[in-house]
Scaffold this active site. Structure first.
Site, short mmCIF file in Angstrom:
data_model
loop_
_atom_site.label_atom_id
_atom_site.label_comp_id
_atom_site.label_asym_id
_atom_site.label_seq_id
_atom_site.Cartn_x
_atom_site.Cartn_y
_atom_site.Cartn_z
N CYS A 73 35.37 34.98 -5.53
CA CYS A 73 35.89 35.98 -4.61
C CYS A 73 34.85 36.32 -3.54
CB CYS A 73 36.29 37.24 -5.37
SG CYS A 73 37.03 38.53 -4.33
N CYS B 60 39.35 42.30 -12.28
CA CYS B 60 40.08 43.40 -11.63
C CYS B 60 41.56 43.18 -11.52
CB CYS B 60 39.48 43.65 -10.24
SG CYS B 60 39.80 42.31 -9.05
#
Length: 364
Positions: free
Chosen positions: A101, A199
């Site tokens: 990410c 997440c």
């Protein structure tokens, strides 16, 4: 005045980052990335991009008097991070979505969007440092001052271009100091809890998440298969290799009085190999798809093909003494001074000298 885009998640770290840069005289613009459907309130899950997070980011931006925008990046996040995460588990590897990410979303696509509005830099709330080294004419990445929090590991795959545009204002502070600073600035998120684990996965149930995202017919990572010992003898069954990672002890269905640990996962044969704890230790690994930061590469043109370093094989791993040696192509051999426990394919190996990141590569 330099213009900087701050990736604002609605948490204390990114909010304090924006406040520090505003005080330093930067023209600050807040971007909040919409990466995933939150499924409702953060109060019911730890998913990213919740309504509360976006609202908190907007409140802080308004308090600081800076513009704020919500950027929809869900399609890119699914392709670059979520699909990668699922496929790695299906192939018997343990992914590291935070590294990917940072590399492809925050300091890839988001950086591109920042440049498109004339921003000179992009800033995040990472606990790390970036500096220009005029001696070697390269940007270098260093550990943050808070050794219990520092996050250089997660940034080790950033390119020189990305590092040249990166600002990490929290690198010189501890987490405690950041919370105190946020309280002094009367930021309304000063005591906000941090999200934990991956997440985008509710309840931290990786297997359920992967099963819900894989179309049928069932792929091998979800099929029942054999648990074998190091001689190849079948001693039990598993419900799918996605439920296992190297070093795991729980969830091994086999008749035995002694504990067994996962030592190998083979997606081709759909087997999970187990052994004693001593079988978890290895003195070497091969890392591929390398990213060099403080050196250009290991090869004859730069007068060395090996280097003594410290290596982290996962984020919470204590750096271990090792020698990295140029192998073939874009890969290196890492030889540890003492054997290391549970070296895991799919995780990132990061190489250090003191507090400086030499580079990183994916464990094969």
């Amino acid at each position: 005045m330099p213009r900087v885009v701050v990736a604002m998640s609605g948490g204390v770290d990114s909010s304090t980052t924006a406040a520090i840069l505003k005080q330093m005289g930067y023209e600050v613009i807040g971007f909040t990335m919409k990466l995933w459907d939150d499924g409702g309130s953060r109060l019911r899950s730890h998913l990213c991009c919740s309504v509360e997070d976006v609202y908190d980011a907007k409140r802080i931006a308004a308090q600081l008097g800076i513009p704020h925008y919500v950027i929809n990046m869900k399609e890119a996040f699914k392709k670059e991070v979520v699909d990668y995460f699922v496929n790695e588990y299906l192939n018997g590897r343990t992914p590291n979505p935070c590294v990917v990410c940072n590399q492809k979303i925050k300091f890839g696509l988001l950086l591109g969007k920042a440049k498109s509005i004339g921003a000179d830099f992009i800033a995040t709330g990472h606990y790390a440092k970036v500096e220009w080294d005029s001696r070697i004419e390269r940007y270098i990445l260093k550990k943050g001052e808070d050794k219990s929090k520092e996050q250089s590991y997660f940034l080790a795959m950033l390119s020189q271009e990305s590092l040249s545009k990166a600002l990490f204002p929290l690198g010189n502070y501890t987490k405690e100091e950041v919370r105190k600073m946020a309280a002094q600035l009367q930021l309304k998120v000063a005591e906000k809890n941090e999200s934990q684990e991956v997440c985008f996965i509710p309840d931290n149930d990786y297997a359920k998440f992967i099963c819900n995202r894989v179309s049928f017919p069932v792929k091998s990572g979800l099929k029942e298969g054999a648990i074998i010992d190091k001689t190849g003898k079948v001693i039990g069954k598993h419900n799918g290799i996605i439920g296992y990672t190297i070093g795991q002890r729980r969830g091994i269905r086999k008749p035995s009085d002694k504990p067994f640990y996962v030592t190998r996962i083979d997606s081709k044969s759909n087997t999970v190999t187990v052994g004693d704890e001593a079988d978890l230790y290895s003195s070497h690994l091969v890392a591929t798809d390398l990213n060099w930061i403080s050196v250009r590469k290991l090869d004859k043109r730069y007068h060395f093909k090996e280097m003594d370093v410290y290596v982290k094989i996962r984020y919470n791993h204590k750096p271990a003494e090792a020698k990295i040696i140029q192998n073939k192509g874009n890969e290196i051999l890492v030889k540890f001074k003492t054997p290391q426990r549970a070296i895991t394919p799919g995780q990132l190996a990061v190489f250090y000298t003191n507090d400086t990141v030499i580079g990183g590569g994916w464990i094969r």
